[in-house]
Write a protein that holds these residues in place. Sequence first.
Motif, short mmCIF file in Angstrom:
data_model
loop_
_atom_site.label_atom_id
_atom_site.label_comp_id
_atom_site.label_asym_id
_atom_site.label_seq_id
_atom_site.Cartn_x
_atom_site.Cartn_y
_atom_site.Cartn_z
N TYR A 32 53.78 47.65 -58.06
CA TYR A 32 54.05 46.35 -58.69
C TYR A 32 54.82 45.44 -57.73
N ARG A 33 55.85 45.95 -57.08
CA ARG A 33 56.66 45.13 -56.18
C ARG A 33 55.85 44.60 -55.00
N VAL A 34 54.96 45.42 -54.46
CA VAL A 34 54.09 44.96 -53.38
C VAL A 34 53.17 43.86 -53.89
N SER A 35 52.60 44.07 -55.06
CA SER A 35 51.70 43.08 -55.66
C SER A 35 52.43 41.78 -55.94
N LEU A 36 53.64 41.89 -56.45
CA LEU A 36 54.44 40.70 -56.75
C LEU A 36 54.78 39.95 -55.46
N TYR A 37 55.14 40.68 -54.43
CA TYR A 37 55.45 40.05 -53.15
C TYR A 37 54.24 39.28 -52.62
N LEU A 38 53.05 39.86 -52.75
CA LEU A 38 51.85 39.23 -52.22
C LEU A 38 51.37 38.05 -53.06
N LEU A 39 51.52 38.16 -54.38
CA LEU A 39 50.96 37.15 -55.27
C LEU A 39 51.97 36.14 -55.80
N LYS A 40 53.24 36.50 -55.79
CA LYS A 40 54.30 35.62 -56.31
C LYS A 40 54.06 35.23 -57.78
N ASN A 41 53.48 36.16 -58.54
CA ASN A 41 53.15 35.91 -59.94
C ASN A 41 53.27 37.22 -60.70
N GLU A 73 45.07 47.70 -62.21
CA GLU A 73 43.75 47.84 -61.61
C GLU A 73 43.76 48.80 -60.43
N ALA A 74 44.82 48.74 -59.62
CA ALA A 74 44.94 49.66 -58.49
C ALA A 74 44.97 51.11 -58.97
N PHE A 75 45.77 51.38 -60.00
CA PHE A 75 45.83 52.74 -60.54
C PHE A 75 44.50 53.17 -61.14
N ALA A 76 43.84 52.26 -61.84
CA ALA A 76 42.54 52.59 -62.43
C ALA A 76 41.52 52.92 -61.35
N ASN A 77 41.50 52.12 -60.30
CA ASN A 77 40.54 52.36 -59.21
C ASN A 77 40.81 53.66 -58.49
N LEU A 128 47.34 53.88 -52.99
CA LEU A 128 47.69 52.93 -54.04
C LEU A 128 48.17 51.60 -53.45
N LEU A 129 49.01 51.68 -52.42
CA LEU A 129 49.51 50.46 -51.80
C LEU A 129 48.39 49.69 -51.09
N ILE A 130 47.51 50.41 -50.43
CA ILE A 130 46.36 49.77 -49.79
C ILE A 130 45.46 49.11 -50.82
N GLU A 131 45.23 49.79 -51.92
CA GLU A 131 44.38 49.23 -52.99
C GLU A 131 45.03 48.00 -53.61
N ALA A 132 46.32 48.04 -53.83
CA ALA A 132 47.02 46.88 -54.38
C ALA A 132 46.91 45.69 -53.43
N LYS A 133 47.08 45.93 -52.15
CA LYS A 133 46.96 44.86 -51.15
C LYS A 133 45.54 44.29 -51.15
N ARG A 134 44.56 45.17 -51.19
CA ARG A 134 43.16 44.73 -51.20
C ARG A 134 42.88 43.86 -52.43
N LEU A 135 43.33 44.31 -53.57
CA LEU A 135 43.10 43.56 -54.82
C LEU A 135 43.85 42.23 -54.82
N ALA A 136 45.06 42.23 -54.28
CA ALA A 136 45.84 40.99 -54.21
C ALA A 136 45.16 39.97 -53.30
N GLU A 137 44.65 40.45 -52.18
CA GLU A 137 43.95 39.56 -51.27
C GLU A 137 42.68 39.02 -51.90
N ASP A 167 43.75 36.41 -54.36
CA ASP A 167 44.19 35.22 -53.65
C ASP A 167 42.99 34.42 -53.13
N THR A 168 41.94 35.12 -52.69
CA THR A 168 40.72 34.46 -52.20
C THR A 168 40.01 33.72 -53.33
N LYS A 169 40.01 34.31 -54.53
CA LYS A 169 39.38 33.67 -55.68
C LYS A 169 40.05 32.33 -55.99
#
Length: 82
Positions: free
Chosen positions: A26-35, A45-49, A66-75, A78-80
């Motif tokens: 969650y903290r990594v995702s929050l850092y990347l998305l600021k939301n 979603e990262a845990f489900a995947n 898990l951290l790699i998946e969270a980063k991938r999903l956040a990116e 962000d692209t969307k």
Amino acid sequence: MGGFGDDMKKIKEYEKIYERYANDVYRVSLYLLKNETKAKEITQEAFANIYKKSQEIDEKSIYGQLLIEAKRLAEKQDTKEG
């Protein structure tokens, strides 16, 4: 051959993994998305995947995956929006 007992064991093990690592993901995702809302969604979603792929992933590397998946999903998120 896997049965219901094997499924329950897998779920219990995954619950422990979730409890151990969800805050970090969650903290990594929050850092990347600021939301906060999106970070919670990415965490879930990262845990489900990873759960879907859990037979392919070595238990020792699941934290990193898990951290790699969270980063991938956040990116991807962000692209969307970008």
